[in-house]
Scaffold this motif. Structure first.
Motif, PDB file in Angstrom:
ATOM      1  N   ALA A   1      80.616 139.085 -42.481  1.00 58.03           N
ATOM      2  CA  ALA A   1      81.898 137.928 -42.608  1.00 58.03           C
ATOM      3  C   ALA A   1      83.352 138.921 -42.464  1.00 58.03           C
ATOM      4  O   ALA A   1      84.114 138.423 -41.775  1.00 58.03           O
ATOM      5  N   VAL A   2      83.253 140.318 -42.906  1.00 58.70           N
ATOM      6  CA  VAL A   2      84.614 140.677 -42.674  1.00 58.70           C
ATOM      7  C   VAL A   2      84.712 141.071 -41.149  1.00 58.70           C
ATOM      8  O   VAL A   2      85.808 141.026 -40.380  1.00 58.70           O
ATOM      9  N   GLY A   3      83.683 141.513 -40.670  1.00 60.63           N
ATOM     10  CA  GLY A   3      83.408 141.729 -39.212  1.00 60.63           C
ATOM     11  C   GLY A   3      83.848 142.853 -38.582  1.00 60.63           C
ATOM     12  O   GLY A   3      83.039 143.862 -38.204  1.00 60.63           O
ATOM     13  N   THR A   4      85.204 143.224 -39.104  1.00 57.32           N
ATOM     14  CA  THR A   4      85.754 144.717 -38.434  1.00 57.32           C
ATOM     15  C   THR A   4      86.591 145.403 -39.469  1.00 57.32           C
ATOM     16  O   THR A   4      87.006 144.703 -40.391  1.00 57.32           O
ATOM     17  N   ALA A   5      86.734 146.724 -39.334  1.00 55.20           N
ATOM     18  CA  ALA A   5      87.407 147.704 -40.079  1.00 55.20           C
ATOM     19  C   ALA A   5      88.729 147.019 -40.433  1.00 55.20           C
ATOM     20  O   ALA A   5      89.348 147.003 -41.592  1.00 55.20           O
ATOM     21  N   GLU A   6      89.512 146.455 -39.398  1.00 60.77           N
ATOM     22  CA  GLU A   6      90.891 146.041 -39.399  1.00 60.77           C
ATOM     23  C   GLU A   6      90.986 144.743 -40.467  1.00 60.77           C
ATOM     24  O   GLU A   6      92.207 144.616 -40.816  1.00 60.77           O
ATOM     25  N   ASN A   7      89.992 144.061 -40.422  1.00 55.40           N
ATOM     26  CA  ASN A   7      90.167 142.866 -40.868  1.00 55.40           C
ATOM     27  C   ASN A   7      89.904 142.896 -42.546  1.00 55.40           C
ATOM     28  O   ASN A   7      89.882 141.931 -43.183  1.00 55.40           O
ATOM     29  N   ALA A   8      89.288 144.237 -42.887  1.00 57.76           N
ATOM     30  CA  ALA A   8      88.880 144.193 -44.307  1.00 57.76           C
ATOM     31  C   ALA A   8      89.658 143.792 -45.403  1.00 57.76           C
ATOM     32  O   ALA A   8      89.497 142.923 -46.423  1.00 57.76           O
ATOM     33  N   GLY A   9      90.867 144.279 -45.413  1.00 53.53           N
ATOM     34  CA  GLY A   9      92.153 144.113 -46.397  1.00 53.53           C
ATOM     35  C   GLY A   9      92.279 142.602 -46.395  1.00 53.53           C
ATOM     36  O   GLY A   9      92.502 141.959 -47.563  1.00 53.53           O
ATOM     37  N   ARG A  10      92.517 141.967 -45.336  1.00 50.13           N
ATOM     38  CA  ARG A  10      92.874 140.400 -45.340  1.00 50.13           C
ATOM     39  C   ARG A  10      91.885 139.515 -45.712  1.00 50.13           C
ATOM     40  O   ARG A  10      91.892 139.020 -46.559  1.00 50.13           O
ATOM     41  N   TRP A  11      90.584 139.954 -45.534  1.00 53.64           N
ATOM     42  CA  TRP A  11      89.351 139.193 -45.766  1.00 53.64           C
ATOM     43  C   TRP A  11      89.178 139.081 -47.323  1.00 53.64           C
ATOM     44  O   TRP A  11      88.774 138.239 -47.886  1.00 53.64           O
ATOM     45  N   LEU A  12      89.129 140.429 -47.713  1.00 50.91           N
ATOM     46  CA  LEU A  12      89.032 140.647 -48.973  1.00 50.91           C
ATOM     47  C   LEU A  12      89.861 140.059 -50.349  1.00 50.91           C
ATOM     48  O   LEU A  12      89.818 139.510 -51.268  1.00 50.91           O
ATOM     49  N   GLY A  13      91.429 140.053 -49.738  1.00 51.79           N
ATOM     50  CA  GLY A  13      92.332 139.352 -50.396  1.00 51.79           C
ATOM     51  C   GLY A  13      91.914 138.118 -50.421  1.00 51.79           C
ATOM     52  O   GLY A  13      92.129 137.388 -51.492  1.00 51.79           O
ATOM     53  N   ASP A  14      91.573 137.329 -49.296  1.00 53.51           N
ATOM     54  CA  ASP A  14      91.483 136.001 -49.346  1.00 53.51           C
ATOM     55  C   ASP A  14      90.137 135.623 -50.186  1.00 53.51           C
ATOM     56  O   ASP A  14      90.259 134.659 -50.808  1.00 53.51           O
ATOM     57  N   ALA A  15      89.231 136.458 -50.105  1.00 49.07           N
ATOM     58  CA  ALA A  15      88.048 136.171 -50.741  1.00 49.07           C
ATOM     59  C   ALA A  15      88.388 136.251 -52.417  1.00 49.07           C
ATOM     60  O   ALA A  15      88.180 135.369 -53.372  1.00 49.07           O
ATOM     61  N   LEU A  16      89.298 137.043 -52.813  1.00 43.46           N
ATOM     62  CA  LEU A  16      89.762 137.207 -54.389  1.00 43.46           C
ATOM     63  C   LEU A  16      90.752 135.955 -54.582  1.00 43.46           C
ATOM     64  O   LEU A  16      90.627 135.515 -55.591  1.00 43.46           O
ATOM     65  N   ASP A  17      91.505 135.363 -53.662  1.00 44.20           N
ATOM     66  CA  ASP A  17      92.417 134.321 -53.642  1.00 44.20           C
ATOM     67  C   ASP A  17      91.482 133.164 -54.016  1.00 44.20           C
ATOM     68  O   ASP A  17      91.993 132.129 -54.992  1.00 44.20           O
ATOM     69  N   ARG A  18      90.303 133.162 -53.365  1.00 46.88           N
ATOM     70  CA  ARG A  18      89.397 132.048 -53.682  1.00 46.88           C
ATOM     71  C   ARG A  18      88.540 131.916 -54.792  1.00 46.88           C
ATOM     72  O   ARG A  18      87.852 131.155 -55.282  1.00 46.88           O
ATOM     73  N   GLY A  19      88.737 133.189 -55.735  1.00 46.93           N
ATOM     74  CA  GLY A  19      87.994 133.374 -57.150  1.00 46.93           C
ATOM     75  C   GLY A  19      86.675 133.779 -56.465  1.00 46.93           C
ATOM     76  O   GLY A  19      85.978 133.696 -57.473  1.00 46.93           O
ATOM     77  N   GLU A  20      86.388 134.487 -55.413  1.00 52.81           N
ATOM     78  CA  GLU A  20      85.096 134.824 -55.260  1.00 52.81           C
ATOM     79  C   GLU A  20      84.868 136.421 -55.776  1.00 52.81           C
ATOM     80  O   GLU A  20      86.042 136.961 -55.821  1.00 52.81           O
ATOM     81  N   ARG A  21      83.669 136.755 -55.987  1.00 52.65           N
ATOM     82  CA  ARG A  21      83.365 138.111 -56.355  1.00 52.65           C
ATOM     83  C   ARG A  21      83.169 138.922 -55.103  1.00 52.65           C
ATOM     84  O   ARG A  21      82.620 138.651 -54.232  1.00 52.65           O
ATOM     85  N   LEU A  22      83.626 140.377 -55.069  1.00 52.24           N
ATOM     86  CA  LEU A  22      83.350 141.191 -54.097  1.00 52.24           C
ATOM     87  C   LEU A  22      81.882 141.838 -54.253  1.00 52.24           C
ATOM     88  O   LEU A  22      81.978 142.560 -55.302  1.00 52.24           O
ATOM     89  N   MET A  23      81.047 141.710 -53.506  1.00 48.42           N
ATOM     90  CA  MET A  23      79.768 142.083 -53.654  1.00 48.42           C
ATOM     91  C   MET A  23      79.629 143.570 -53.748  1.00 48.42           C
ATOM     92  O   MET A  23      80.173 144.305 -52.754  1.00 48.42           O
ATOM     93  N   GLY A  24      79.011 144.255 -54.464  1.00 52.23           N
ATOM     94  CA  GLY A  24      78.841 145.699 -54.453  1.00 52.23           C
ATOM     95  C   GLY A  24      79.960 146.287 -55.404  1.00 52.23           C
ATOM     96  O   GLY A  24      79.885 147.600 -55.291  1.00 52.23           O
ATOM     97  N   PHE A  25      80.586 145.655 -56.090  1.00 53.26           N
ATOM     98  CA  PHE A  25      81.780 146.482 -56.865  1.00 53.26           C
ATOM     99  C   PHE A  25      81.673 145.775 -58.478  1.00 53.26           C
ATOM    100  O   PHE A  25      81.418 144.529 -58.701  1.00 53.26           O
ATOM    101  N   GLY A  26      81.916 146.678 -59.213  1.00 47.22           N
ATOM    102  CA  GLY A  26      81.763 146.575 -60.658  1.00 47.22           C
ATOM    103  C   GLY A  26      80.366 146.612 -61.440  1.00 47.22           C
ATOM    104  O   GLY A  26      79.362 146.081 -60.481  1.00 47.22           O
TER     105      GLY A  26
END
Length: 362
Positions: A220-245
């Motif tokens: 879903a992230v797709g490219t390295a340049e998109n990582a920060g934006r996609w992860l921030g949006d996922a947290l805004d939606r209340g989603e868990r970042l898989m592979g962390f914690g």
């Protein structure tokens, strides 16, 4: 009472020590970093089972016995039918393991260590319309798993990577599946029953189901340049970042570093897509930065599942089979705990507190 038995001590064990504050895993007195340096599946299996079976053995003996056991259990592949192959791979594997005899002796344990290593590649091939490949008794376990999966002899880097994974996840304290194994063992039901109970606990998404979604996240992230934006949006939606914690580790999971190290030779030799590796590195860095900024009071770092997903994908396992591959490595830990419980423990019988209604007055 603590919901989820948080911090409750339910067993004494000599098998593994998980230090969540220090980020350290010790198996039978050996730290994980030393185990993975030159470790093999057979080596950690011999270490875990030492003194728990009816006779002693070393790594070389176990390698030979396991090779024969793989050949022996392969006959059960004949029991596969369309109904079984319509199941998820871990469920099909569990159904085949249920065909094995029950008991407490070494031959039973060897069959259980060999079975998932044989059954999972065979089920995956049959589900793809391919013929299953019989085991090769001349190969060690990790090499034979990859050969049975792909039909080709694996490279030394691939064998080393899978061995590292199997060693890394061989045991990890009293997690849900290991506790299930010990509960069943305490009834003297037998090792096969213990492994089936543990495998049933493992397939639950809250225990063994996260590595696959890590790849979904990377896709879903797709490219390295998109990582920060996609992860921030996922947290805004209340989603868990898989592979962390992690529920236990308050710092970085030491198994994550072991698996990240196992990936490096595959990347260096071109056996892993460099773009995939760069994407994972970018997602890791961006996730750690955003989690630290947004959740400064919660220690959230990389866990074992993040690099598990990348490593198993690189070795050719489909993501729906990741739980089954985990079971290949963890079965020896389940067996060791089951034997430890059967030899030294009592019937596990905790209390419950009744909170229902009182009986009505006559």
């Amino acid at each position: 009472m603590k919901n989820g038995l948080e911090d409750a001590v339910a067993a004494e064990t000599q098998l593994s020590d998980v230090d969540g504050e220090a980020g350290r895993l010790i198996i039978r007195g050996v730290s994980l970093d030393h185990l993975v340096a030159d470790g093999t599946y057979e080596g950690v299996a011999a270490l875990l089972l030492d003194g728990l079976m009816e006779r002693s053995f070393d790594e070389a003996e176990l390698r030979g016995w396991l090779a024969k056991a793989r050949t022996k259990v392969f006959v059960h592949i004949e029991a596969t039918d369309d109904a079984l192959l319509a199941l998820p791979p871990v469920d099909a594997m569990r159904a085949l393991i249920a065909r094995l005899p029950d008991g407490e002796d070494l031959d039973i344990a060897l069959g259980l260590m060999a079975a998932p290593a044989v059954f999972l590649p065979a089920v995956l091939r049959l589900q793809r319309g391919q013929e299953p490949i019989a085991p090769d008794a001349a190969l060690p376990q990790a090499a034979d798993i990859l050969r049975m999966l792909t039909g080709k002899l694996p490279s030394k880097e691939q064998v080393s990577a899978l061995d590292t994974y199997l060693v890394t996840i061989s045991d990890h304290g009293l997690n849900a599946s290991t506790f299930a194994s010990r509960v069943i063992a305490s009834t003297q039901a037998g090792l096969t029953s213990s492994v089936l109970a543990a495998l049933s606990a493992l397939k639950g998404p809250l225990h063994g189901g996260a590595p696959g979604p890590v790849l979904d996240m990377l896709d879903a992230v797709g490219t390295a340049e998109n990582a920060g934006r996609w992860l921030g949006d996922a947290l805004d939606r209340g989603e868990r970042l898989m592979g962390f914690g992690h529920r236990i580790y308050r710092v970085r999971d030491p198994r994550a570093d072991a698996l990240k190290g196992a990936l490096k030779p595959l990347l260096a030799s071109g056996q892993v897509d460099s773009a995939r590796g760069a994407l994972a590195e970018a997602v890791e860095a961006a996730a750690l930065a955003i989690l630290k900024a947004r959740k400064p009071d919660r220690p959230l770092d990389v866990n074992v599942e993040f690099y598990t997903a990348l490593l198993l994908e690189a070795l050719g396992f489909p993501r729906q089979a990741f739980t089954g591959v985990f079971a290949i490595g963890r079965t020896v830990g389940w067996l060791a705990h089951a034997r430890e419980q059967a030899l030294d423990g009592r019937l596990i019988r905790p209390r419950s507190v009744y909170i229902g209604p009182s009986p009505a007055a006559a």
